[in-house]
Design an enzyme around this catalytic site. Structure first.
Site, PDB file in Angstrom:
ATOM      1  CG  HIS A  63      -0.350   0.065   2.548  1.00 31.83           C
ATOM      2  ND1 HIS A  63       0.555  -0.855   3.026  1.00 31.83           N
ATOM      3  CD2 HIS A  63      -0.526   0.963   3.561  1.00 31.83           C
ATOM      4  CE1 HIS A  63       0.897  -0.544   4.270  1.00 31.83           C
ATOM      5  NE2 HIS A  63       0.275   0.567   4.607  1.00 31.83           N
ATOM      6  CG  HIS A  65       0.323   4.177   4.770  1.00 28.83           C
ATOM      7  ND1 HIS A  65      -0.473   3.447   5.615  1.00 28.83           N
ATOM      8  CD2 HIS A  65      -0.397   5.292   4.428  1.00 28.83           C
ATOM      9  CE1 HIS A  65      -1.637   4.084   5.776  1.00 28.83           C
ATOM     10  NE2 HIS A  65      -1.607   5.195   5.068  1.00 28.83           N
ATOM     11  CG  ASP A  67       5.157   2.387   7.146  1.00 30.89           C
ATOM     12  OD1 ASP A  67       4.296   2.943   6.443  1.00 30.89           O
ATOM     13  OD2 ASP A  67       4.874   1.495   7.984  1.00 30.89           O
ATOM     14  CG  HIS A  68       4.339  -0.544   4.024  1.00 28.48           C
ATOM     15  ND1 HIS A  68       4.259  -1.867   4.403  1.00 28.48           N
ATOM     16  CD2 HIS A  68       3.944   0.180   5.096  1.00 28.48           C
ATOM     17  CE1 HIS A  68       3.818  -1.944   5.657  1.00 28.48           C
ATOM     18  NE2 HIS A  68       3.618  -0.702   6.092  1.00 28.48           N
ATOM     19  CG  HIS A 143      -3.903  -0.132   6.493  1.00 27.71           C
ATOM     20  ND1 HIS A 143      -3.796   0.016   7.848  1.00 27.71           N
ATOM     21  CD2 HIS A 143      -2.800   0.492   5.975  1.00 27.71           C
ATOM     22  CE1 HIS A 143      -2.670   0.670   8.128  1.00 27.71           C
ATOM     23  NE2 HIS A 143      -2.060   0.979   7.007  1.00 27.71           N
ATOM     24  CG  ASP A 213       0.767  -1.579   7.625  1.00 33.81           C
ATOM     25  OD1 ASP A 213       1.662  -2.411   7.600  1.00 33.81           O
ATOM     26  OD2 ASP A 213       0.999  -0.360   7.679  1.00 33.81           O
ATOM     27  CG  HIS A 271       3.727  -2.764  10.683  1.00 38.04           C
ATOM     28  ND1 HIS A 271       2.922  -1.881  11.366  1.00 38.04           N
ATOM     29  CD2 HIS A 271       4.066  -2.117   9.544  1.00 38.04           C
ATOM     30  CE1 HIS A 271       2.764  -0.764  10.671  1.00 38.04           C
ATOM     31  NE2 HIS A 271       3.465  -0.882   9.549  1.00 38.04           N
TER      32      HIS A 271
HETATM   33 ZN    ZN Z   1       3.034   0.400   7.884  1.00 34.52          ZN
HETATM   34 ZN    ZN Z   2      -0.008   1.510   6.568  1.00 35.44          ZN
END
Ligand code: ZN
Ligand code: ZN
Length: 304
Positions: A63, A65, A67-68, A143, A213, A271
């Site tokens: 996705h 975000h 951090d990914h 999410h 997530d 995570h």
């Molecule tokens: Zn994340």
């Molecule tokens: Zn996320």
């Protein structure tokens, strides 16, 4: 089977800590590398774990975000500097191309290889990619934005040839490959020797599911049922369940509950929120529901 492994590159959540990097892992299958998510720090971690950049052809993003996916520009740039020529396939939400295209135009004009975007619909459970070794399916998750996990399903291996039988019937070498794939053997006298007498069946194909997530989302249970290994996010402990609900994340206990209902063979949780100095609290919570739960950590390698 030892040639199907998960290498954890990063298992923290969005806020940086000195303990964890953000999400990324490598699925290693028969010497090929597949990447799932690519947070900041991914390429340094690839170096640390002595992974060969050249073996990587497919990247799957869960996705949009940061951090990914914030590690992608640096990784693509490095692949260019290393002289890559072959196409690089990036599978993920359609917005990935909007994110990367301007960066590639700005910094990577002379890139010696093609970055091929494959937009997937994260709300659907579909086949995303297939090659000689594996089929990869999307797993719709729940999410704050459209998100999917990935299910890696190893393709069946060839059966094992029983050498003594092959010798006994003096089977010509040119026929052996076909016999490993299921052919019977017909002798010069016309006798049919059934394949089951000539081979031992290969091990059942193994499956790995990555689910991050996501909030607690039992709808995934039928899709991941019985997998050999499940990676499920466990951002929060029970005491912070309100925060988990607010942010559409899971607690460790919820991750374990999914594993239990799906009757998976083994569970890794990851995570982790930056708020926990020691994730033992998360492991204990999960372990009480799904005994043997493994805590992810950078550098950890788990056989599927
Ligand atoms: Zn994340
Ligand atoms: Zn996320």
């Amino acid at each position: 089977m030892t040639d199907f492994e998960i290498h954890i590159l990063g298992c923290g959540s969005a806020l940086p800590t000195t303990r964890h990097l953000s999400s990324s892992q490598i699925v290693k299958l028969r010497d090929k590398l597949y990447m799932i998510d690519c947070g900041e720090g991914t390429q340094v971690q690839l170096r640390r774990m002595h992974m060969k950049f050249g073996r990587l052809n497919h990247i799957f993003i869960s996705h949009m975000h940061g951090d990914h996916c914030f590690g992608l520009p640096g990784l693509i740039s490095t692949l260019g500097m290393l002289g890559r020529k072959g196409d690089l396939f990036i599978h993920g939400p359609k917005e990935l191309e909007d994110f990367l295209e301007p960066i590639l135009n700005l910094f990577n004009k002379g890139l010696g290889f093609q970055v091929c975007f494959h937009a997937i619909d994260p709300t659907q459970h579909t086949l995303v990619m297939e090659d000689r070794s594996v089929k990869v399916y999307s797993i719709p998750l729940h999410h704050r934005i459209p998100t999917c996990g990935y299910l890696f399903e190893e393709k069946a291996k060839e059966a094992h040839l029983i050498r003594e039988m092959a010798d006994f019937y003096q089977i010509p070498v040119r026929l052996l490959q076909g016999i490993k794939r299921g052919d019977d053997f017909i002798t010069a006298e016309g006798e049919v020797v059934a394949n089951s007498r000539l081979t031992r069946p290969a091990e059942l194909p193994h499956r790995y599911a990555y689910c991050s997530d996501t909030a607690f989302f039992p709808e995934i249970v039928p899709i991941i049922h019985g997998v050999n290994l499940l990676y499920h996010e466990a951002t929060f402990a029970k005491q912070d369940i309100a925060r988990a609900r607010e942010t559409n994340h899971s607690t460790a206990a919820q991750a374990a509950e999914i594993a239990r209902r799906a009757e998976v063979k083994r569970l890794i949780i990851g995570h982790f929120s930056a708020r926990y100095e020691d994730e033992e609290v998360l492991r204990l919570e999960a372990d009480s529901i799904f005994p043997g739960t493994i805590l992810a950590n950078e550098g950890l390698v788990v056989t599927v």
